[in-house]
Design a protein around this motif. Structure first.
Motif, PDB file in Angstrom:
ATOM      1  N   ILE A  66      15.738   0.102  -4.834  1.00 10.27           N
ATOM      2  CA  ILE A  66      14.565  -0.429  -4.142  1.00 10.27           C
ATOM      3  C   ILE A  66      14.441  -1.907  -4.489  1.00 10.27           C
ATOM      4  O   ILE A  66      14.555  -2.291  -5.652  1.00 10.27           O
ATOM      5  CB  ILE A  66      13.280   0.359  -4.491  1.00 10.27           C
ATOM      6  CG1 ILE A  66      12.122  -0.066  -3.572  1.00 10.27           C
ATOM      7  CG2 ILE A  66      12.929   0.252  -5.961  1.00 10.27           C
ATOM      8  CD1 ILE A  66      10.937   0.885  -3.601  1.00 10.27           C
ATOM      9  N   SER A  67      14.247  -2.724  -3.489  1.00 14.08           N
ATOM     10  CA  SER A  67      14.203  -4.173  -3.719  1.00 14.08           C
ATOM     11  C   SER A  67      12.802  -4.643  -4.085  1.00 14.08           C
ATOM     12  O   SER A  67      11.800  -3.964  -3.818  1.00 14.08           O
ATOM     13  CB  SER A  67      14.682  -4.918  -2.468  1.00 14.08           C
ATOM     14  OG  SER A  67      13.719  -4.790  -1.434  1.00 14.08           O
ATOM     15  N   ASP A  70      10.818  -4.820  -0.984  1.00  8.65           N
ATOM     16  CA  ASP A  70      10.247  -3.520  -0.596  1.00  8.65           C
ATOM     17  C   ASP A  70       8.993  -3.220  -1.406  1.00  8.65           C
ATOM     18  O   ASP A  70       7.991  -2.745  -0.855  1.00  8.65           O
ATOM     19  CB  ASP A  70      11.262  -2.391  -0.799  1.00  8.65           C
ATOM     20  CG  ASP A  70      12.401  -2.418   0.208  1.00  8.65           C
ATOM     21  OD1 ASP A  70      12.224  -2.988   1.308  1.00  8.65           O
ATOM     22  OD2 ASP A  70      13.468  -1.867  -0.124  1.00  8.65           O
ATOM     23  N   ASP A  73       6.231  -5.276   0.041  1.00  6.95           N
ATOM     24  CA  ASP A  73       5.778  -4.772   1.340  1.00  6.95           C
ATOM     25  C   ASP A  73       4.888  -3.538   1.160  1.00  6.95           C
ATOM     26  O   ASP A  73       3.873  -3.383   1.857  1.00  6.95           O
ATOM     27  CB  ASP A  73       6.967  -4.453   2.244  1.00  6.95           C
ATOM     28  CG  ASP A  73       7.682  -5.711   2.737  1.00  6.95           C
ATOM     29  OD1 ASP A  73       7.110  -6.827   2.647  1.00  6.95           O
ATOM     30  OD2 ASP A  73       8.831  -5.580   3.206  1.00  6.95           O
ATOM     31  N   PHE A 171       6.442   4.352   4.508  1.00  8.92           N
ATOM     32  CA  PHE A 171       7.570   4.214   3.588  1.00  8.92           C
ATOM     33  C   PHE A 171       8.073   5.580   3.096  1.00  8.92           C
ATOM     34  O   PHE A 171       8.529   5.708   1.962  1.00  8.92           O
ATOM     35  CB  PHE A 171       7.171   3.350   2.385  1.00  8.92           C
ATOM     36  CG  PHE A 171       6.647   2.002   2.759  1.00  8.92           C
ATOM     37  CD1 PHE A 171       7.524   0.944   2.947  1.00  8.92           C
ATOM     38  CD2 PHE A 171       5.292   1.787   2.942  1.00  8.92           C
ATOM     39  CE1 PHE A 171       7.062  -0.316   3.316  1.00  8.92           C
ATOM     40  CE2 PHE A 171       4.812   0.534   3.318  1.00  8.92           C
ATOM     41  CZ  PHE A 171       5.693  -0.515   3.501  1.00  8.92           C
ATOM     42  N   ARG A 174      11.180   5.990   1.055  1.00  2.53           N
ATOM     43  CA  ARG A 174      11.180   5.406  -0.286  1.00  2.53           C
ATOM     44  C   ARG A 174      10.604   6.334  -1.353  1.00  2.53           C
ATOM     45  O   ARG A 174      10.675   6.054  -2.533  1.00  2.53           O
ATOM     46  CB  ARG A 174      10.377   4.090  -0.296  1.00  2.53           C
ATOM     47  CG  ARG A 174      10.977   3.003   0.564  1.00  2.53           C
ATOM     48  CD  ARG A 174      12.132   2.424  -0.157  1.00  2.53           C
ATOM     49  NE  ARG A 174      12.777   1.388   0.631  1.00  2.53           N
ATOM     50  CZ  ARG A 174      14.034   1.105   0.523  1.00  2.53           C
ATOM     51  NH1 ARG A 174      14.801   1.778  -0.303  1.00  2.53           N
ATOM     52  NH2 ARG A 174      14.570   0.165   1.239  1.00  2.53           N
TER      53      ARG A 174
END
Length: 177
Positions: A66-67, A70, A73, A171, A174
């Motif tokens: 996961i960045s 992300d 956001d 999401f 995620r």
């Protein structure tokens, strides 16, 4: 890749922590205090609004899964970044919307995330980007609050389930099942 750390403040840390703790790639979420002048503040001192600290979370994550973008956001999608020093009924600088980047790259990404979020909101984004500062973990009874007692707390029941619904809606891929 080595784990990275993100530090964000989006109102009550119980509510923010609940959003991040079950995301794929998130290794740990710790509630705490950042951005104030008093060393080793207590919850009561921070809640008084006199220390300058924000209730915040520190997220340790695997950037290969996961960045940071992300995470930001998700941050903007699950709290109100358009109210100054306020999240719902929580009012004061300790409940401000803020990002505390740890690197110049994170700072650039924070600016980009604000621009993305602004495109999705009619009102101006008031989230600040603040200098990294000493981190003070919150008292043990604040850690993993939602998992332990949140469902018995009327405040948490009013605030957290809508945040989790926004997370699931925007999401779902995620979320760690």
């Amino acid at each position: 890749m080595a784990d990275e750390v993100a530090t964000i403040a989006g109102g009550c840390f119980w509510c923010t922590e609940a959003v991040y703790q079950n995301l794929k790639g998130v290794r740990a979420v710790e509630s705490g205090y950042i951005g104030g002048a008093r060393p080793d503040p207590t919850y009561e001192q921070v809640c008084s609004g006199t220390t300058g600290h924000a209730e915040a979370i520190r997220v340790t994550f695997d950037a290969d899964i996961i960045s940071y973008a992300d995470l930001l956001d998700i941050f903007f999608a699950t709290h109100n970044p358009t109210t100054l020093n306020r999240q719902g009924n929580d009012v004061g600088t300790q409940y401000r919307s803020a990002i505390f980047p740890h690197t110049p790259e994170q700072e650039a990404e924070a600016k980009a995330a604000i621009e993305r979020a602004q495109a999705d909101h009619g009102d101006p984004i008031v989230t600040t980007i603040e200098a990294d500062a000493p981190w003070y973990p919150a008292e043990d009874y604040h850690q993993k609050y939602w998992d332990r007692v949140g469902a018995q707390n009327p405040y948490c029941m009013a605030v957290i389930p809508p945040k989790l619904a926004k997370l699931r809606k925007g999401f779902a891929e995620r979320i760690d099942a």
